[in-house]
Design a protein around this motif. Structure first.
Motif, PDB file in Angstrom:
ATOM      1  N   LYS A 158      27.609 -88.294  38.952  1.00 12.04           N
ATOM      2  CA  LYS A 158      27.758 -87.557  37.860  1.00 12.04           C
ATOM      3  C   LYS A 158      27.499 -86.145  38.080  1.00 12.04           C
ATOM      4  O   LYS A 158      26.436 -85.719  38.773  1.00 12.04           O
ATOM      5  CB  LYS A 158      26.725 -88.137  36.701  1.00 12.04           C
ATOM      6  CG  LYS A 158      26.719 -87.325  35.391  1.00 12.04           C
ATOM      7  CD  LYS A 158      25.653 -87.952  34.391  1.00 12.04           C
ATOM      8  CE  LYS A 158      25.780 -87.275  32.914  1.00 12.04           C
ATOM      9  NZ  LYS A 158      26.179 -85.806  33.101  1.00 12.04           N
ATOM     10  N   TYR A 159      28.299 -85.238  37.537  1.00 14.21           N
ATOM     11  CA  TYR A 159      28.360 -83.855  37.602  1.00 14.21           C
ATOM     12  C   TYR A 159      27.642 -83.348  36.095  1.00 14.21           C
ATOM     13  O   TYR A 159      28.306 -84.043  35.141  1.00 14.21           O
ATOM     14  CB  TYR A 159      29.611 -83.218  37.795  1.00 14.21           C
ATOM     15  CG  TYR A 159      29.895 -83.367  39.374  1.00 14.21           C
ATOM     16  CD1 TYR A 159      29.582 -82.572  40.515  1.00 14.21           C
ATOM     17  CD2 TYR A 159      31.022 -84.454  39.511  1.00 14.21           C
ATOM     18  CE1 TYR A 159      30.025 -82.923  41.588  1.00 14.21           C
ATOM     19  CE2 TYR A 159      31.532 -84.727  40.825  1.00 14.21           C
ATOM     20  CZ  TYR A 159      30.969 -83.840  41.814  1.00 14.21           C
ATOM     21  OH  TYR A 159      31.372 -84.120  43.266  1.00 14.21           O
ATOM     22  N   GLU A 160      26.913 -82.526  36.230  1.00 11.24           N
ATOM     23  CA  GLU A 160      26.302 -82.004  34.952  1.00 11.24           C
ATOM     24  C   GLU A 160      26.103 -80.296  34.989  1.00 11.24           C
ATOM     25  O   GLU A 160      25.844 -79.829  35.832  1.00 11.24           O
ATOM     26  CB  GLU A 160      25.004 -82.521  34.562  1.00 11.24           C
ATOM     27  CG  GLU A 160      24.478 -81.978  33.231  1.00 11.24           C
ATOM     28  CD  GLU A 160      23.095 -82.439  32.788  1.00 11.24           C
ATOM     29  OE1 GLU A 160      22.875 -82.585  31.912  1.00 11.24           O
ATOM     30  OE2 GLU A 160      22.274 -82.762  33.829  1.00 11.24           O
ATOM     31  N   THR A 161      26.956 -79.776  33.903  1.00  9.60           N
ATOM     32  CA  THR A 161      26.986 -78.352  33.816  1.00  9.60           C
ATOM     33  C   THR A 161      26.449 -77.933  32.819  1.00  9.60           C
ATOM     34  O   THR A 161      26.992 -78.210  31.810  1.00  9.60           O
ATOM     35  CB  THR A 161      28.479 -77.972  34.116  1.00  9.60           C
ATOM     36  OG1 THR A 161      29.154 -78.329  35.230  1.00  9.60           O
ATOM     37  CG2 THR A 161      28.439 -76.318  34.276  1.00  9.60           C
ATOM     38  N   VAL A 162      25.299 -77.001  32.968  1.00 15.42           N
ATOM     39  CA  VAL A 162      24.548 -76.720  31.576  1.00 15.42           C
ATOM     40  C   VAL A 162      24.532 -75.054  31.873  1.00 15.42           C
ATOM     41  O   VAL A 162      24.248 -74.456  32.897  1.00 15.42           O
ATOM     42  CB  VAL A 162      23.052 -77.103  31.651  1.00 15.42           C
ATOM     43  CG1 VAL A 162      22.544 -76.735  30.229  1.00 15.42           C
ATOM     44  CG2 VAL A 162      23.182 -78.641  31.692  1.00 15.42           C
ATOM     45  N   ILE A 163      24.766 -74.208  30.880  1.00 19.45           N
ATOM     46  CA  ILE A 163      24.450 -72.918  30.706  1.00 19.45           C
ATOM     47  C   ILE A 163      23.660 -72.502  29.595  1.00 19.45           C
ATOM     48  O   ILE A 163      23.808 -73.113  28.521  1.00 19.45           O
ATOM     49  CB  ILE A 163      26.173 -72.170  30.559  1.00 19.45           C
ATOM     50  CG1 ILE A 163      25.919 -70.620  30.935  1.00 19.45           C
ATOM     51  CG2 ILE A 163      26.650 -72.420  29.579  1.00 19.45           C
ATOM     52  CD1 ILE A 163      27.163 -69.796  31.411  1.00 19.45           C
ATOM     53  N   ASN A 164      22.831 -71.300  30.055  1.00 22.47           N
ATOM     54  CA  ASN A 164      22.097 -70.749  29.103  1.00 22.47           C
ATOM     55  C   ASN A 164      22.482 -69.412  28.658  1.00 22.47           C
ATOM     56  O   ASN A 164      22.566 -68.429  29.378  1.00 22.47           O
ATOM     57  CB  ASN A 164      20.688 -70.617  29.690  1.00 22.47           C
ATOM     58  CG  ASN A 164      19.673 -70.014  28.746  1.00 22.47           C
ATOM     59  OD1 ASN A 164      19.952 -69.280  27.709  1.00 22.47           O
ATOM     60  ND2 ASN A 164      18.487 -70.620  28.705  1.00 22.47           N
ATOM     61  N   LEU A 165      23.311 -69.367  27.203  1.00 27.59           N
ATOM     62  CA  LEU A 165      23.777 -68.184  26.617  1.00 27.59           C
ATOM     63  C   LEU A 165      22.786 -66.978  26.553  1.00 27.59           C
ATOM     64  O   LEU A 165      23.049 -65.721  26.608  1.00 27.59           O
ATOM     65  CB  LEU A 165      24.548 -68.612  25.392  1.00 27.59           C
ATOM     66  CG  LEU A 165      25.896 -69.231  25.867  1.00 27.59           C
ATOM     67  CD1 LEU A 165      26.563 -69.492  24.239  1.00 27.59           C
ATOM     68  CD2 LEU A 165      26.794 -68.799  26.599  1.00 27.59           C
TER      69      LEU A 165
END
Length: 92
Positions: free
Chosen positions: A62-69
């Protein structure tokens, strides 16, 4: 060691205005910029000078991409809408 010092790592990156990638979502939830899951290790190695062709092939399940704006804004970064459309989670 990294997990035990995650808050220090995040605060130093922010203080020195360094856009950083992290291996786990928890770093981004705590104020880090972005995580690419297992891909962060590859990014780190490439930025340190290794050739992508020399890296071993690994296939996470599983790949998980999370970004904090909020962090992106604090760093003066504009996140392209094409990236936002592909991430698993956006932290505002």
């Amino acid at each position: 060691m990294i997990n035990n010092n995650s808050n220090l790592i995040i605060s130093l990156a922010a203080r020195h205005r360094l856009p950083t990638t992290y291996p786990w979502r928890s770093f981004v939830a705590d104020g880090g910029l972005i995580c690419f899951g297992p891909a962060a290790g590859y990014v780190d190695r490439i930025l340190k000078g290794e050739k992508p062709a020399d890296l071993p092939v690994q296939a996470p399940t599983k790949y998980e991409t999370v970004i904090n704006l909020k962090t992106a804004k604090a760093l003066g970064l504009t996140v392209p809408s094409s990236l936002l459309a592909r991430v698993d989670e956006i932290i505002e």
